[in-house]
Motif scaffolding. Sequence first.
Motif, PDB file in Angstrom:
ATOM      1  N   ALA A   2       0.806  -1.224   0.000  1.00 56.26           N
ATOM      2  CA  ALA A   2       0.000   0.000   0.000  1.00 56.26           C
ATOM      3  C   ALA A   2       0.838   1.271   0.000  1.00 56.26           C
ATOM      4  N   THR A   3       2.158   1.146   0.133  1.00 58.23           N
ATOM      5  CA  THR A   3       3.030   2.313   0.239  1.00 58.23           C
ATOM      6  C   THR A   3       4.151   2.221  -0.796  1.00 58.23           C
ATOM      7  N   SER A   4       4.872   3.334  -0.962  1.00 59.03           N
ATOM      8  CA  SER A   4       5.971   3.337  -1.927  1.00 59.03           C
ATOM      9  C   SER A   4       7.239   3.977  -1.390  1.00 59.03           C
ATOM     10  N   ARG A   5       7.149   4.657  -0.251  1.00 55.80           N
ATOM     11  CA  ARG A   5       8.300   5.430   0.235  1.00 55.80           C
ATOM     12  C   ARG A   5       8.727   5.070   1.655  1.00 55.80           C
ATOM     13  N   VAL A   6       7.783   4.888   2.567  1.00 55.05           N
ATOM     14  CA  VAL A   6       8.131   4.677   3.975  1.00 55.05           C
ATOM     15  C   VAL A   6       8.864   3.354   4.168  1.00 55.05           C
ATOM     16  N   VAL A   7       9.809   3.354   5.122  1.00 55.84           N
ATOM     17  CA  VAL A   7      10.358   2.093   5.582  1.00 55.84           C
ATOM     18  C   VAL A   7       9.390   1.514   6.602  1.00 55.84           C
ATOM     19  N   PHE A   8       9.528   0.232   6.882  1.00 54.22           N
ATOM     20  CA  PHE A   8       8.585  -0.423   7.786  1.00 54.22           C
ATOM     21  C   PHE A   8       9.252  -1.648   8.406  1.00 54.22           C
ATOM     22  N   GLY A   9       8.647  -2.155   9.469  1.00 55.04           N
ATOM     23  CA  GLY A   9       9.181  -3.362  10.076  1.00 55.04           C
ATOM     24  C   GLY A   9       8.531  -3.658  11.406  1.00 55.04           C
ATOM     25  N   PRO A  10       8.886  -4.795  12.001  1.00 57.81           N
ATOM     26  CA  PRO A  10       8.376  -5.130  13.328  1.00 57.81           C
ATOM     27  C   PRO A  10       9.240  -4.482  14.406  1.00 57.81           C
ATOM     28  N   ARG A  11       8.603  -4.029  15.459  1.00 58.72           N
ATOM     29  CA  ARG A  11       9.345  -3.502  16.607  1.00 58.72           C
ATOM     30  C   ARG A  11       8.706  -4.080  17.869  1.00 58.72           C
ATOM     31  N   ILE A  12       9.155  -5.249  18.297  1.00 60.90           N
ATOM     32  CA  ILE A  12      10.162  -6.101  17.677  1.00 60.90           C
ATOM     33  C   ILE A  12       9.576  -7.512  17.512  1.00 60.90           C
ATOM     34  N   THR A  13      10.268  -8.348  16.721  1.00 62.03           N
ATOM     35  CA  THR A  13       9.859  -9.742  16.660  1.00 62.03           C
ATOM     36  C   THR A  13      10.778 -10.569  17.552  1.00 62.03           C
ATOM     37  N   PRO A  14      10.221 -11.394  18.454  1.00 59.88           N
ATOM     38  CA  PRO A  14      11.049 -12.223  19.343  1.00 59.88           C
ATOM     39  C   PRO A  14      11.559 -13.458  18.591  1.00 59.88           C
ATOM     40  N   LEU A  15      12.815 -13.455  18.214  1.00 56.34           N
ATOM     41  CA  LEU A  15      13.344 -14.541  17.387  1.00 56.34           C
ATOM     42  C   LEU A  15      13.394 -15.876  18.117  1.00 56.34           C
ATOM     43  N   SER A  16      13.338 -15.880  19.437  1.00 57.47           N
ATOM     44  CA  SER A  16      13.391 -17.167  20.140  1.00 57.47           C
ATOM     45  C   SER A  16      12.167 -18.029  19.845  1.00 57.47           C
ATOM     46  N   ARG A  17      11.069 -17.438  19.435  1.00 55.17           N
ATOM     47  CA  ARG A  17       9.882 -18.231  19.082  1.00 55.17           C
ATOM     48  C   ARG A  17       9.694 -18.375  17.573  1.00 55.17           C
ATOM     49  N   ARG A  18      10.716 -18.004  16.808  1.00 53.74           N
ATOM     50  CA  ARG A  18      10.627 -18.124  15.357  1.00 53.74           C
ATOM     51  C   ARG A  18      11.745 -19.029  14.832  1.00 53.74           C
ATOM     52  N   ARG A  19      11.474 -19.738  13.754  1.00 56.38           N
ATOM     53  CA  ARG A  19      12.529 -20.469  13.064  1.00 56.38           C
ATOM     54  C   ARG A  19      13.248 -19.501  12.135  1.00 56.38           C
ATOM     55  N   PRO A  20      14.573 -19.399  12.237  1.00 62.82           N
ATOM     56  CA  PRO A  20      15.275 -18.397  11.430  1.00 62.82           C
ATOM     57  C   PRO A  20      15.127 -18.617   9.938  1.00 62.82           C
ATOM     58  N   GLN A  21      14.955 -19.870   9.507  1.00 64.88           N
ATOM     59  CA  GLN A  21      14.769 -20.108   8.075  1.00 64.88           C
ATOM     60  C   GLN A  21      13.442 -19.518   7.596  1.00 64.88           C
ATOM     61  N   ASP A  22      12.411 -19.552   8.449  1.00 61.34           N
ATOM     62  CA  ASP A  22      11.137 -18.945   8.067  1.00 61.34           C
ATOM     63  C   ASP A  22      11.259 -17.421   8.020  1.00 61.34           C
ATOM     64  N   VAL A  23      11.926 -16.853   9.019  1.00 65.90           N
ATOM     65  CA  VAL A  23      12.126 -15.402   9.037  1.00 65.90           C
ATOM     66  C   VAL A  23      12.958 -14.968   7.840  1.00 65.90           C
ATOM     67  N   ALA A  24      13.943 -15.784   7.457  1.00 65.88           N
ATOM     68  CA  ALA A  24      14.765 -15.454   6.287  1.00 65.88           C
ATOM     69  C   ALA A  24      13.900 -15.359   5.039  1.00 65.88           C
ATOM     70  N   ARG A  25      13.054 -16.352   4.814  1.00 64.97           N
ATOM     71  CA  ARG A  25      12.198 -16.333   3.619  1.00 64.97           C
ATOM     72  C   ARG A  25      11.202 -15.170   3.669  1.00 64.97           C
ATOM     73  N   GLU A  26      10.570 -14.978   4.826  1.00 62.68           N
ATOM     74  CA  GLU A  26       9.544 -13.938   4.948  1.00 62.68           C
ATOM     75  C   GLU A  26      10.146 -12.538   4.798  1.00 62.68           C
ATOM     76  N   SER A  27      11.296 -12.328   5.425  1.00 59.47           N
ATOM     77  CA  SER A  27      11.904 -10.998   5.379  1.00 59.47           C
ATOM     78  C   SER A  27      12.404 -10.662   3.982  1.00 59.47           C
TER      79      SER A  27
END
Length: 263
Positions: free
Chosen positions: A65-90
């Motif tokens: 929906a946007t073209s200029r703003v940066v964005f992201g999670p503040r914050i995502t707790p990586l201890s409950r995420r698989r890093p391979q999934d975060v790698a693909r999603e990010s």
Amino acid sequence: MVLRHGVYLPPFGELADPRVLAEIAAEAEAAGFDGVFVWDHVARPHDEGLAVGDAWIGMAAIAAATSRVVFGPRITPLSRRRPQDVARESVALDLLSGGRLILGVGLGSEATGEFSRLGEVTAPRERAHRLDEALTVLTALWSGEVVHHDGPAFRVDGLQFLPRPVQRPRIPIWLAAQSVRQAPLRRAARYDGLCPEATPGELVDMLAIVAEHRGDLTGFEVAIAASTDRDAYERAGATWWLAELPKIISRSDALALVRRGPR
């Protein structure tokens, strides 16, 4: 350095709908904000009956929906995420947005029972070890090279993840920290930014520690989410001022707030 302004959106209640997050983000961009950031939770056990949106699907909607703003999670707790999934999603989000993702990570909080009630690791030290290992795996997978990793929590046996992120050398990583403690600040110093929970005075001390480990603060971002003392935080070293919306807010009220623009 010019202080940049963002909005900090809680994807709860009416904002649990990714279409609403996208609408608010588009209005924030039109109003002159530089960034849009979201809370990342899967449950709010102390808020019975509260609708909770998926931050990552929400960010995909924001990216589209946007073209200029940066964005992201503040914050995502990586201890409950698989890093391979975060790698693909990010990487997918970075591609979708043309290189506008910022990845905020940290331990998260067990204050509401979000970890224990879902069977996740709760001990802070173990979550910290998992965070460090997940960051090692994540950044290796972003490199596009063949990765070999055999750690206590995660394993990658000779795999190559493509495509790479748009951003070089990688997607920026901002680390959370809540006190003047060496370990979280040492971790933040290895990456690109800090998401502190601190007074202006505490922030001065935190950044002195970060600078000691980095050599200086060149290119290092500091994102404060607060409602008062903006000038004091800027003098202390903040580079981002995030307008934090109330945890429970209606779509109409959120739109009204962002339409006022950075203040």
